[in-house]
Design a protein around this motif. Structure first.
Motif, PDB file in Angstrom:
ATOM      1  N   HIS A   1     -17.210 -11.508   6.935  1.00 44.03           N
ATOM      2  CA  HIS A   1     -18.412 -11.254   6.140  1.00 44.03           C
ATOM      3  C   HIS A   1     -18.152 -10.152   5.115  1.00 44.03           C
ATOM      4  N   LEU A   2     -17.442  -9.120   5.530  1.00 41.85           N
ATOM      5  CA  LEU A   2     -17.131  -8.017   4.633  1.00 41.85           C
ATOM      6  C   LEU A   2     -16.291  -8.490   3.459  1.00 41.85           C
ATOM      7  N   PHE A   3     -15.299  -9.337   3.740  1.00 41.60           N
ATOM      8  CA  PHE A   3     -14.461  -9.846   2.652  1.00 41.60           C
ATOM      9  C   PHE A   3     -15.272 -10.707   1.692  1.00 41.60           C
ATOM     10  N   SER A   4     -16.158 -11.537   2.223  1.00 38.77           N
ATOM     11  CA  SER A   4     -16.955 -12.407   1.350  1.00 38.77           C
ATOM     12  C   SER A   4     -17.843 -11.596   0.420  1.00 38.77           C
TER      13      SER A   4
ATOM     14  N   PHE B   1      -7.336   0.163   5.812  1.00 35.24           N
ATOM     15  CA  PHE B   1      -7.801   0.627   7.123  1.00 35.24           C
ATOM     16  C   PHE B   1      -8.310  -0.535   7.964  1.00 35.24           C
ATOM     17  N   VAL B   2      -9.156  -1.396   7.378  1.00 36.85           N
ATOM     18  CA  VAL B   2      -9.716  -2.529   8.123  1.00 36.85           C
ATOM     19  C   VAL B   2      -8.619  -3.513   8.503  1.00 36.85           C
ATOM     20  N   PHE B   3      -7.706  -3.772   7.563  1.00 36.23           N
ATOM     21  CA  PHE B   3      -6.602  -4.708   7.798  1.00 36.23           C
ATOM     22  C   PHE B   3      -5.761  -4.268   8.991  1.00 36.23           C
ATOM     23  N   MET B   4      -5.399  -3.002   9.030  1.00 33.09           N
ATOM     24  CA  MET B   4      -4.534  -2.513  10.098  1.00 33.09           C
ATOM     25  C   MET B   4      -5.287  -2.362  11.423  1.00 33.09           C
ATOM     26  N   ALA B   5      -6.582  -2.084  11.349  1.00 36.40           N
ATOM     27  CA  ALA B   5      -7.370  -1.938  12.580  1.00 36.40           C
ATOM     28  C   ALA B   5      -7.411  -3.228  13.379  1.00 36.40           C
ATOM     29  N   HIS B   6      -7.260  -4.367  12.689  1.00 36.84           N
ATOM     30  CA  HIS B   6      -7.336  -5.662  13.364  1.00 36.84           C
ATOM     31  C   HIS B   6      -6.010  -6.410  13.324  1.00 36.84           C
TER      32      HIS B   6
ATOM     33  N   ARG C   1      -5.878   9.445   0.590  1.00 34.48           N
ATOM     34  CA  ARG C   1      -4.785   9.492   1.562  1.00 34.48           C
ATOM     35  C   ARG C   1      -5.292   9.323   2.999  1.00 34.48           C
ATOM     36  N   HIS C   2      -6.505   9.794   3.250  1.00 35.71           N
ATOM     37  CA  HIS C   2      -7.020   9.729   4.622  1.00 35.71           C
ATOM     38  C   HIS C   2      -7.155   8.288   5.091  1.00 35.71           C
ATOM     39  N   TRP C   3      -7.490   7.343   4.200  1.00 37.65           N
ATOM     40  CA  TRP C   3      -7.604   5.947   4.605  1.00 37.65           C
ATOM     41  C   TRP C   3      -6.254   5.422   5.084  1.00 37.65           C
ATOM     42  N   TRP C   4      -5.202   5.794   4.382  1.00 34.60           N
ATOM     43  CA  TRP C   4      -3.872   5.296   4.701  1.00 34.60           C
ATOM     44  C   TRP C   4      -3.321   5.949   5.960  1.00 34.60           C
ATOM     45  N   ARG C   5      -3.708   7.200   6.195  1.00 33.08           N
ATOM     46  CA  ARG C   5      -3.331   7.828   7.468  1.00 33.08           C
ATOM     47  C   ARG C   5      -4.063   7.177   8.622  1.00 33.08           C
ATOM     48  N   ARG C   6      -5.350   6.919   8.445  1.00 32.68           N
ATOM     49  CA  ARG C   6      -6.136   6.273   9.515  1.00 32.68           C
ATOM     50  C   ARG C   6      -5.645   4.855   9.769  1.00 32.68           C
ATOM     51  N   ALA C   7      -5.090   4.218   8.741  1.00 35.64           N
ATOM     52  CA  ALA C   7      -4.514   2.873   8.903  1.00 35.64           C
ATOM     53  C   ALA C   7      -3.172   2.930   9.623  1.00 35.64           C
ATOM     54  N   GLY C   8      -2.592   4.123   9.748  1.00 38.03           N
ATOM     55  CA  GLY C   8      -1.299   4.281  10.402  1.00 38.03           C
ATOM     56  C   GLY C   8      -0.126   4.014   9.496  1.00 38.03           C
ATOM     57  N   LEU C   9      -0.376   3.924   8.184  1.00 30.22           N
ATOM     58  CA  LEU C   9       0.667   3.575   7.232  1.00 30.22           C
ATOM     59  C   LEU C   9       1.255   4.771   6.497  1.00 30.22           C
ATOM     60  N   ALA C  10       0.665   5.935   6.661  1.00 30.32           N
ATOM     61  CA  ALA C  10       1.139   7.128   5.969  1.00 30.32           C
ATOM     62  C   ALA C  10       1.087   8.304   6.922  1.00 30.32           C
ATOM     63  N   PRO C  11       2.009   9.270   6.793  1.00 26.70           N
ATOM     64  CA  PRO C  11       2.008  10.448   7.668  1.00 26.70           C
ATOM     65  C   PRO C  11       0.859  11.385   7.320  1.00 26.70           C
TER      66      PRO C  11
END
Length: 292
Positions: A136-139, A224-229, A282-292
């Motif tokens: 739904h979010l993507f749509s 963030f959403v992509f990596m969370a799922h 940067r915080h989004w990418w850290r929360r996604a686990g993709l950045a230190p």
């Protein structure tokens, strides 16, 4: 900066030269007893207390389920990318090289989705789909991605899963069929990454400051959403583990966290260099686990 038209023309020639490569996959090959479905070091629970408590058969089964989850996620992201590429093409000269390459990419993404679906079926796994709210979010949001968001999300989805597939395709411990599928996907996705990088660089240089600010936030949230799922908890239930406890150990697993950072390194570095990731995002990418 590379000329987008020249890049598209080169990629069209490369795609034509490799057409039909997926037809050489041996779908009738038998699975090898005890062989992995991805390198064990890439399994989310590798090295955790739960991993230590599992026997080899259970660990291999978890690798099978996690490969099915990655392939399922691949299908879902390919479907999203095809929608965004359709919007990109709709406002362009329909016969120039960039549009024709985008059409070629849609064709390749369709074949990849079919290939992943066939792999999941061959492994006798279920398909793992994201929660309904993600669809739904993507749509709701895909209409505002624009050229920057379209190619940033393309880059993100392709690059993050590239490293595990490169490792799998050359690892003789991994099932031959999985290695064949990964080899085809890696080869063709390298062209998609090249196209995305060129288009994204060009878009960033011609976009308004206001548009860049919006896209920075939108792409960060998407990451963030992509990596969370990326790895649904239901994969753990499929191998008899408590989903909540297993997911907690996976998310806290320093080995797995380092693998995710490695997977995101190229995309994060490039997006930072072109100005799509600023210190404020940067915080989004850290929360996604993709950045230190």
């Amino acid at each position: 900066m590379h000329d987008p038209q020249l890049v598209a023309e080169r990629l069209l020639r490369a795609s034509a030269a490799s057409a039909g490569v997926d037809a050489r996959i041996d779908w009738d090959a038998s699975f090898e007893e005890g062989a992995w479905f991805m390198p064990p070091e890439w399994v989310s629970l590798y090295g955790t207390p739960l991993w230590q408590s599992m026997d080899h058969t259970s660990r291999v089964e978890l690798s099978r389920q996690e490969m099915a989850a990655l392939a399922s996620g691949g299908i879902w992201t390919e479907l999203c990318l095809m929608q965004m590429l359709g919007r990109y093409m709709a406002g362009r000269d329909l016969i120039d090289a960039r549009t024709r390459y985008a059409l070629t990419e849609v064709g390749e993404e369709t074949r990849h989705s079919l290939m992943f679906a066939r792999l999941i079926s061959a492994m006798r796994c279920r398909a793992y789909t994201p929660p309904g709210y993600v669809n739904h979010l993507f749509s709701l949001t895909n209409v505002v991605y624009g050229r920057i968001g379209t190619f940033a999300v393309t880059l993100l989805s392709e690059e993050v899963n590239d490293l595990v597939q490169r490792e799998a395709m050359k690892d003789e411990r991994v099932q031959p069929l999985v290695r064949q599928v990964c080899r085809v996907h890696v080869t063709e996705e390298a062209r998609h990454v090249s196209f995305a990088r060129t288009e994204l660089t060009h878009a960033m240089r011609t976009a308004s400051a206001a548009n860049v600010r919006v896209q920075r936030e939108l792409v960060g949230v998407t990451a963030f959403v992509f990596m969370a799922h990326r790895m649904p908890a239901t994969v753990y239930r499929a191998v008899g583990l408590d989903p909540a406890a297993a997911r907690q150990q996976a998310l806290a697993n320093p080995h797995y966290r380092e693998i995710l950072r490695r997977s995101g390194h190229k995309a994060v570095t490039f997006l930072t260099e072109i100005g799509l990731i600023s210190p404020r995002q940067r915080h989004w990418w850290r929360r996604a686990g993709l950045a230190p």
